[in-house]
Write a protein that holds these residues in place. Structure first.
Motif, PDB file in Angstrom:
ATOM      1  N   ASP A 198       6.731   2.859   5.231  1.00  0.00           N
ATOM      2  CA  ASP A 198       7.793   3.785   5.626  1.00  0.00           C
ATOM      3  C   ASP A 198       7.227   5.190   5.829  1.00  0.00           C
ATOM      4  OD1 ASP A 198      10.409   4.492   6.249  1.00  0.00           O
ATOM      5  OD2 ASP A 198      10.919   4.933   4.171  1.00  0.00           O
ATOM      6  N   GLY A 199       6.292   5.568   4.966  1.00  0.00           N
ATOM      7  CA  GLY A 199       5.697   6.886   5.064  1.00  0.00           C
ATOM      8  C   GLY A 199       4.893   7.110   6.332  1.00  0.00           C
ATOM      9  N   ARG A 200       4.307   6.030   6.853  1.00  0.00           N
ATOM     10  CA  ARG A 200       3.550   6.169   8.094  1.00  0.00           C
ATOM     11  C   ARG A 200       4.374   5.815   9.332  1.00  0.00           C
ATOM     12  NH1 ARG A 200       1.050   1.552   5.600  1.00  0.00           N
ATOM     13  NH2 ARG A 200       1.463  -0.365   6.781  1.00  0.00           N
ATOM     14  N   GLY A 201       5.686   5.613   9.118  1.00  0.00           N
ATOM     15  CA  GLY A 201       6.587   5.389  10.240  1.00  0.00           C
ATOM     16  C   GLY A 201       6.681   3.963  10.722  1.00  0.00           C
ATOM     17  N   ASP A 202       6.121   3.002   9.963  1.00  0.00           N
ATOM     18  CA  ASP A 202       6.178   1.597  10.358  1.00  0.00           C
ATOM     19  C   ASP A 202       7.422   0.977   9.713  1.00  0.00           C
ATOM     20  OD1 ASP A 202       5.822  -1.064  10.961  1.00  0.00           O
ATOM     21  OD2 ASP A 202       3.706  -1.131  10.384  1.00  0.00           O
ATOM     22  N   ARG A 203       8.579   1.188  10.319  1.00  0.00           N
ATOM     23  CA  ARG A 203       9.836   0.735   9.742  1.00  0.00           C
ATOM     24  C   ARG A 203       9.936  -0.792   9.689  1.00  0.00           C
ATOM     25  NH1 ARG A 203      13.495   5.033   9.545  1.00  0.00           N
ATOM     26  NH2 ARG A 203      12.254   6.823   8.859  1.00  0.00           N
ATOM     27  N   GLU A 204       9.334  -1.480  10.649  1.00  0.00           N
ATOM     28  CA  GLU A 204       9.390  -2.950  10.656  1.00  0.00           C
ATOM     29  C   GLU A 204       8.670  -3.518   9.439  1.00  0.00           C
ATOM     30  OE1 GLU A 204       8.107  -6.770  13.468  1.00  0.00           O
ATOM     31  OE2 GLU A 204       8.009  -4.725  14.280  1.00  0.00           O
ATOM     32  N   GLU A 205       7.468  -3.000   9.170  1.00  0.00           N
ATOM     33  CA  GLU A 205       6.716  -3.469   8.011  1.00  0.00           C
ATOM     34  C   GLU A 205       7.415  -3.048   6.715  1.00  0.00           C
ATOM     35  OE1 GLU A 205       3.482  -5.088   5.652  1.00  0.00           O
ATOM     36  OE2 GLU A 205       4.520  -5.539   7.525  1.00  0.00           O
ATOM     37  N   ALA A 206       7.985  -1.851   6.700  1.00  0.00           N
ATOM     38  CA  ALA A 206       8.703  -1.396   5.513  1.00  0.00           C
ATOM     39  C   ALA A 206       9.873  -2.328   5.203  1.00  0.00           C
ATOM     40  CB  ALA A 206       9.200   0.031   5.716  1.00  0.00           C
ATOM     41  N   ALA A 207      10.636  -2.671   6.222  1.00  0.00           N
ATOM     42  CA  ALA A 207      11.778  -3.559   6.014  1.00  0.00           C
ATOM     43  C   ALA A 207      11.319  -4.938   5.546  1.00  0.00           C
ATOM     44  CB  ALA A 207      12.584  -3.674   7.306  1.00  0.00           C
ATOM     45  N   ARG A 208      10.224  -5.427   6.113  1.00  0.00           N
ATOM     46  CA  ARG A 208       9.723  -6.750   5.729  1.00  0.00           C
ATOM     47  C   ARG A 208       9.298  -6.761   4.263  1.00  0.00           C
ATOM     48  NH1 ARG A 208       5.154  -9.941   5.326  1.00  0.00           N
ATOM     49  NH2 ARG A 208       3.687  -8.220   5.632  1.00  0.00           N
ATOM     50  N   ARG A 209       8.565  -5.731   3.858  1.00  0.00           N
ATOM     51  CA  ARG A 209       8.080  -5.679   2.484  1.00  0.00           C
ATOM     52  C   ARG A 209       9.217  -5.447   1.489  1.00  0.00           C
ATOM     53  NH1 ARG A 209       3.201  -8.021   1.286  1.00  0.00           N
ATOM     54  NH2 ARG A 209       1.638  -7.461   2.856  1.00  0.00           N
ATOM     55  N   TYR A 210      10.166  -4.585   1.855  1.00  0.00           N
ATOM     56  CA  TYR A 210      11.311  -4.387   0.965  1.00  0.00           C
ATOM     57  C   TYR A 210      12.095  -5.689   0.820  1.00  0.00           C
ATOM     58  CZ  TYR A 210      11.036   0.713   0.405  1.00  0.00           C
ATOM     59  OH  TYR A 210      10.665   1.990   0.049  1.00  0.00           O
ATOM     60  N   SER A 211      12.227  -6.445   1.904  1.00  0.00           N
ATOM     61  CA  SER A 211      12.930  -7.736   1.845  1.00  0.00           C
ATOM     62  C   SER A 211      12.224  -8.687   0.889  1.00  0.00           C
ATOM     63  CB  SER A 211      13.013  -8.360   3.241  1.00  0.00           C
ATOM     64  OG  SER A 211      13.823  -7.596   4.095  1.00  0.00           O
ATOM     65  N   CYS A 212      10.893  -8.710   0.964  1.00  0.00           N
ATOM     66  CA  CYS A 212      10.115  -9.571   0.065  1.00  0.00           C
ATOM     67  C   CYS A 212      10.314  -9.154  -1.388  1.00  0.00           C
ATOM     68  CB  CYS A 212       8.634  -9.505   0.425  1.00  0.00           C
ATOM     69  SG  CYS A 212       8.194 -10.279   1.996  1.00  0.00           S
ATOM     70  N   SER A 213      10.319  -7.847  -1.630  1.00  0.00           N
ATOM     71  CA  SER A 213      10.501  -7.339  -2.987  1.00  0.00           C
ATOM     72  C   SER A 213      11.878  -7.710  -3.521  1.00  0.00           C
ATOM     73  CB  SER A 213      10.319  -5.819  -2.999  1.00  0.00           C
ATOM     74  OG  SER A 213      10.518  -5.295  -4.296  1.00  0.00           O
ATOM     75  N   ILE A 214      12.903  -7.479  -2.720  1.00  0.00           N
ATOM     76  CA  ILE A 214      14.279  -7.736  -3.143  1.00  0.00           C
ATOM     77  C   ILE A 214      14.497  -9.217  -3.441  1.00  0.00           C
ATOM     78  CG2 ILE A 214      16.664  -7.786  -2.275  1.00  0.00           C
ATOM     79  CD1 ILE A 214      15.955  -5.120  -0.822  1.00  0.00           C
ATOM     80  N   ALA A 215      13.824 -10.077  -2.705  1.00  0.00           N
ATOM     81  CA  ALA A 215      14.026 -11.520  -2.879  1.00  0.00           C
ATOM     82  C   ALA A 215      13.559 -12.034  -4.228  1.00  0.00           C
ATOM     83  CB  ALA A 215      13.304 -12.275  -1.759  1.00  0.00           C
ATOM     84  N   ILE A 216      12.637 -11.319  -4.882  1.00  0.00           N
ATOM     85  CA  ILE A 216      12.051 -11.839  -6.120  1.00  0.00           C
ATOM     86  C   ILE A 216      12.183 -10.890  -7.303  1.00  0.00           C
ATOM     87  CG2 ILE A 216      10.385 -13.346  -4.959  1.00  0.00           C
ATOM     88  CD1 ILE A 216       8.270 -11.205  -5.301  1.00  0.00           C
ATOM     89  N   ALA A 217      12.779  -9.707  -7.079  1.00  0.00           N
ATOM     90  CA  ALA A 217      12.855  -8.702  -8.145  1.00  0.00           C
ATOM     91  C   ALA A 217      13.968  -9.005  -9.138  1.00  0.00           C
ATOM     92  CB  ALA A 217      13.061  -7.316  -7.541  1.00  0.00           C
ATOM     93  N   PRO A 218      13.799  -8.594 -10.415  1.00  0.00           N
ATOM     94  CA  PRO A 218      14.878  -8.736 -11.403  1.00  0.00           C
ATOM     95  C   PRO A 218      15.944  -7.670 -11.199  1.00  0.00           C
ATOM     96  CG  PRO A 218      12.993  -7.651 -12.396  1.00  0.00           C
ATOM     97  CD  PRO A 218      12.567  -8.040 -11.007  1.00  0.00           C
ATOM     98  N   ALA A 219      17.048  -7.820 -11.928  1.00  0.00           N
ATOM     99  CA  ALA A 219      18.213  -6.970 -11.702  1.00  0.00           C
ATOM    100  C   ALA A 219      17.940  -5.492 -11.927  1.00  0.00           C
ATOM    101  CB  ALA A 219      19.364  -7.429 -12.591  1.00  0.00           C
TER     102      ALA A 219
END
Length: 272
Positions: A198-219
């Motif tokens: 996100d900091g380097r402006g790659d919103r597609e990669e940011a969204a992909r990685r955040y999606s991966c994090s959210i899928a496996i993160a605890p509450a």
């Protein structure tokens, strides 16, 4: 509390059958785990203790959890030793005592327990034992990471990103550590990679990685990350923030999931 399963009932189940039954509900998971603990399985004692701490399938009882962790520790189970340290660190059933926590962590860390190494490193890094010891923590995180601990790998990424302990700031090495941890299933590392993207402006990669994090993160992490994403100016990241917030109410508690160590121990119980 439901009536515990007998030794005969426990040993009549295959590990696969036990896993399927534990997946039915937190209450059933608690019943099976408590039964195995009562029949003397240290790995079950540790998981049962965690369920008591979290209130998964049973009322919260940190004092009882501490007793179960202590019994497992007395049996020489390193997870139990580490969890007694966690009790002293976090005040589960006993007063908070970081020095006592460190003593338990040191005991398990010296025998190669990667979580104890990580937890002791966290105490050193936080400075709660006297002064902040970034170098001492770094040594422990390295040992823990070499043993495969994903949170330690993620922490090493911070060292290279922020220059802790006087190490050279090397973004490429930070990225490598975060990627190594993320690709093995570390939700924090996924979030760090998303933050950098996100900091380097790659919103597609940011969204992909955040999606991966959210899928496996605890509450608890989902609640934290949802706030970050909902404050974003990007509509896609905002949507992920809303998704994270929803998942805080749907997530299956970690303590209700049978751990690999418990399943292996259960298999050995059947062979007795």
């Amino acid at each position: 509390m439901n009536t515990p399963l007998s030794y005969a009932e426990l040993t009549a189940m295959s590990p696969e059958a036990m896993q399927a039954r534990m997946a039915q509900s937190p209450v059933e998971a608690a019943r099976i785990t408590r039964s195995a603990a009562l029949h003397g399985l240290p790995a079950a004692m540790v998981q049962w203790g965690q369920m008591l701490v979290d209130g998964v399938g049973t009322p919260r009882d940190a004092t009882a959890a501490y007793r179960w962790f202590s019994i497992a520790a007395e049996a020489g189970h390193l997870d139990g030793v580490n969890m007694v340290g966690r009790c002293h660190e976090l005040g589960w059933g006993v007063p908070v005592d970081h020095q006592e926590a460190a003593r338990w962590y040191e005991r398990a860390a010296g025998l190669g327990h990667d979580w104890a190494q990580f937890n002791l490193g966290e105490l050193l890094l936080a400075g709660v034992l006297g002064v902040r010891d970034e170098k001492g923590a770094l040594s422990l995180f390295l040992r823990s990471a070499r043993a495969g601990n994903l949170k330690a790998m993620n922490k090493l990424g911070h060292y290279r990103e922020d220059g802790w302990a006087g190490v050279a700031v090397k973004p490429a090495l930070a990225l490598r550590w975060y990627t190594r941890a993320a690709d093995r299933g570390c939700y924090r590392a996924h979030a760090n990679l998303a933050r950098l993207a996100d900091g380097r402006g790659d919103r597609e990669e940011a969204a992909r990685r955040y999606s991966c994090s959210i899928a496996i993160a605890p509450a608890d992490f989902l609640r934290d990350i949802s706030g970050v994403l909902l404050d974003s100016a990007d509509p896609e990241l905002q949507a992920l923030g809303r998704r994270a917030l929803i998942l805080t109410h749907e997530e299956t508690p970690e303590a209700a999931r049978p751990r690999g160590g418990l399943l292996r121990a259960f298999a050995s119980l059947r062979r007795r």
